[in-house]
Design a protein around this motif. Structure first.
Motif, PDB file in Angstrom:
ATOM      1  N   SER A 136       2.196  13.734 -10.397  1.00 36.59           N
ATOM      2  CA  SER A 136       3.074  14.862 -10.722  1.00 36.59           C
ATOM      3  C   SER A 136       3.310  14.990 -12.229  1.00 36.59           C
ATOM      4  O   SER A 136       3.857  15.994 -12.692  1.00 36.59           O
ATOM      5  N   LEU A 137       2.899  13.978 -12.991  1.00 41.13           N
ATOM      6  CA  LEU A 137       3.091  14.015 -14.445  1.00 41.13           C
ATOM      7  C   LEU A 137       2.066  14.932 -15.103  1.00 41.13           C
ATOM      8  O   LEU A 137       0.921  15.012 -14.674  1.00 41.13           O
ATOM      9  N   SER A 138       2.496  15.569 -16.187  1.00 41.15           N
ATOM     10  CA  SER A 138       1.554  16.372 -16.973  1.00 41.15           C
ATOM     11  C   SER A 138       0.623  15.436 -17.729  1.00 41.15           C
ATOM     12  O   SER A 138       0.872  14.227 -17.844  1.00 41.15           O
ATOM     13  N   SER A 139      -0.425  15.972 -18.279  1.00 39.21           N
ATOM     14  CA  SER A 139      -1.376  15.181 -19.054  1.00 39.21           C
ATOM     15  C   SER A 139      -0.685  14.487 -20.227  1.00 39.21           C
ATOM     16  O   SER A 139      -0.910  13.302 -20.493  1.00 39.21           O
ATOM     17  N   ARG A 140       0.187  15.194 -20.929  1.00 41.46           N
ATOM     18  CA  ARG A 140       0.899  14.626 -22.074  1.00 41.46           C
ATOM     19  C   ARG A 140       1.864  13.529 -21.629  1.00 41.46           C
ATOM     20  O   ARG A 140       1.986  12.489 -22.270  1.00 41.46           O
ATOM     21  N   GLU A 141       2.533  13.752 -20.484  1.00 40.41           N
ATOM     22  CA  GLU A 141       3.437  12.721 -19.963  1.00 40.41           C
ATOM     23  C   GLU A 141       2.659  11.449 -19.605  1.00 40.41           C
ATOM     24  O   GLU A 141       3.123  10.340 -19.851  1.00 40.41           O
ATOM     25  N   ARG A 142       1.448  11.632 -19.083  1.00 38.75           N
ATOM     26  CA  ARG A 142       0.617  10.462 -18.765  1.00 38.75           C
ATOM     27  C   ARG A 142       0.229   9.708 -20.044  1.00 38.75           C
ATOM     28  O   ARG A 142       0.204   8.477 -20.054  1.00 38.75           O
ATOM     29  N   ASP A 143      -0.083  10.457 -21.090  1.00 34.23           N
ATOM     30  CA  ASP A 143      -0.410   9.824 -22.377  1.00 34.23           C
ATOM     31  C   ASP A 143       0.772   8.997 -22.877  1.00 34.23           C
ATOM     32  O   ASP A 143       0.612   7.855 -23.305  1.00 34.23           O
ATOM     33  N   VAL A 144       1.956   9.592 -22.829  1.00 34.44           N
ATOM     34  CA  VAL A 144       3.162   8.905 -23.289  1.00 34.44           C
ATOM     35  C   VAL A 144       3.419   7.681 -22.415  1.00 34.44           C
ATOM     36  O   VAL A 144       3.709   6.588 -22.922  1.00 34.44           O
ATOM     37  N   MET A 160       5.423  -0.195 -12.240  1.00 37.71           N
ATOM     38  CA  MET A 160       4.702   0.909 -11.601  1.00 37.71           C
ATOM     39  C   MET A 160       3.341   1.112 -12.249  1.00 37.71           C
ATOM     40  O   MET A 160       2.335   1.304 -11.562  1.00 37.71           O
ATOM     41  N   SER A 161       3.307   1.066 -13.576  1.00 35.79           N
ATOM     42  CA  SER A 161       2.044   1.240 -14.299  1.00 35.79           C
ATOM     43  C   SER A 161       1.063   0.128 -13.970  1.00 35.79           C
ATOM     44  O   SER A 161      -0.131   0.374 -13.807  1.00 35.79           O
ATOM     45  N   GLU A 162       1.572  -1.094 -13.866  1.00 36.91           N
ATOM     46  CA  GLU A 162       0.701  -2.222 -13.510  1.00 36.91           C
ATOM     47  C   GLU A 162       0.132  -2.034 -12.110  1.00 36.91           C
ATOM     48  O   GLU A 162      -1.037  -2.328 -11.869  1.00 36.91           O
ATOM     49  N   ALA A 163       0.957  -1.532 -11.195  1.00 32.56           N
ATOM     50  CA  ALA A 163       0.477  -1.295  -9.834  1.00 32.56           C
ATOM     51  C   ALA A 163      -0.647  -0.262  -9.817  1.00 32.56           C
ATOM     52  O   ALA A 163      -1.553  -0.331  -8.997  1.00 32.56           O
ATOM     53  N   LEU A 164      -0.588   0.684 -10.765  1.00 27.47           N
ATOM     54  CA  LEU A 164      -1.613   1.724 -10.859  1.00 27.47           C
ATOM     55  C   LEU A 164      -2.770   1.314 -11.770  1.00 27.47           C
ATOM     56  O   LEU A 164      -3.776   2.016 -11.852  1.00 27.47           O
ATOM     57  N   ASN A 214       0.828  -1.212   0.000  1.00 28.31           N
ATOM     58  CA  ASN A 214       0.000   0.000   0.000  1.00 28.31           C
ATOM     59  C   ASN A 214       0.862   1.262   0.000  1.00 28.31           C
ATOM     60  O   ASN A 214       0.551   2.233  -0.689  1.00 28.31           O
ATOM     61  N   ARG A 215       1.948   1.240   0.788  1.00 32.57           N
ATOM     62  CA  ARG A 215       2.850   2.402   0.818  1.00 32.57           C
ATOM     63  C   ARG A 215       3.516   2.599  -0.545  1.00 32.57           C
ATOM     64  O   ARG A 215       3.640   3.718  -1.035  1.00 32.57           O
ATOM     65  N   THR A 216       3.950   1.491  -1.151  1.00 37.93           N
ATOM     66  CA  THR A 216       4.597   1.570  -2.464  1.00 37.93           C
ATOM     67  C   THR A 216       3.635   2.131  -3.494  1.00 37.93           C
ATOM     68  O   THR A 216       3.988   3.028  -4.270  1.00 37.93           O
ATOM     69  N   THR A 235       3.109   5.819  -3.011  1.00 35.76           N
ATOM     70  CA  THR A 235       4.253   6.593  -3.500  1.00 35.76           C
ATOM     71  C   THR A 235       4.212   6.697  -5.024  1.00 35.76           C
ATOM     72  O   THR A 235       4.406   7.779  -5.591  1.00 35.76           O
ATOM     73  N   VAL A 236       3.954   5.574  -5.687  1.00 36.38           N
ATOM     74  CA  VAL A 236       3.891   5.562  -7.157  1.00 36.38           C
ATOM     75  C   VAL A 236       2.745   6.448  -7.638  1.00 36.38           C
ATOM     76  O   VAL A 236       2.893   7.209  -8.592  1.00 36.38           O
TER      77      VAL A 236
END
Length: 196
Positions: free
Chosen positions: A127-135, A181-185, A115-117, A120-121
């Motif tokens: 903190s990513l911009s919308s475009r960074e999230r798309d990428v 990290m993406s899989e965790a999210l 849960n802590r990990t 954090t992720v």
């Protein structure tokens, strides 16, 4: 029984908090350290199984070990399907209950660490911009820079710059880290149709 278990747990250095009823437990603040609940099936008022259900509804995921002198197979199955760690019948051997408690505490420790990990992720992801999230979504879905650029209408060099920023902000050392990290999210698991 409550006093005997309290004495047993304290004798091996465990911190114990005993409750006389389900309402007492539900009104207490959940512990902030790895822990578990040892519940009797028969409690004053609601049953231990009802308490297990109430805790799940309250989003409290402390591992539960049931003990009972009156258990049956359907009761055991219900408890285990609802996430109980163990279901022990009285008389319970000291070592059996101690082993179950240690296993439950370890499971809770791992759950809390995860849960802590994830927290954090998630904070880094936010903190990513919308475009960074798309990428990020396209990269972790397996698309190459050229394919990501085509999907988003960007130059390939721009995608490379975004990838570098994403890696830095997410604290990823490799693409494999980023994928985990993406899989965790729960993002980036579906590969979009690639344009070439």
């Amino acid at each position: 029984m409550r006093r005997a278990l309290t004495n047993l747990f304290e004798s091996v250095g465990l911190k114990v908090e005993a409750f006389g009823s389900a309402p007492q437990l539900l009104h207490a603040k959940p512990p902030e350290v790895p822990s578990c609940l040892v519940l009797d099936i028969r409690l004053p008022g609601a049953s231990g199984l009802d308490l297990q259900s109430d805790l799940a509804k309250a989003n409290i995921h402390t591992p539960i070990i049931f003990i009972t002198g009156h258990g049956d197979i359907p009761m055991t199955v219900r408890a285990m399907k609802s996430g109980a760690i163990d279901f022990l019948t009285k008389p319970v051997r000291d070592q059996d209950i101690l082993d179950a408690v240690q296993a439950a505490i370890e499971r809770d420790r791992k759950r809390r660490d995860l849960n802590r990990t994830v927290s954090t992720v998630r904070s880094r992801f936010e903190s990513l911009s919308s475009r960074e999230r798309d990428v990020l979504s396209l990269v972790t879905a397996g698309l190459m820079n050229k394919q990501v650029a085509a999907q988003l209408g960007l130059a390939e060099i721009t995608v490379k710059i975004y990838r570098g920023q994403i890696m830095r902000k997410m604290g990823a050392k490799s693409l494999a880290d980023l994928v985990r990290m993406s899989e965790a999210l729960g993002i980036g698991s579906n590969k979009p149709d690639a344009q070439t």
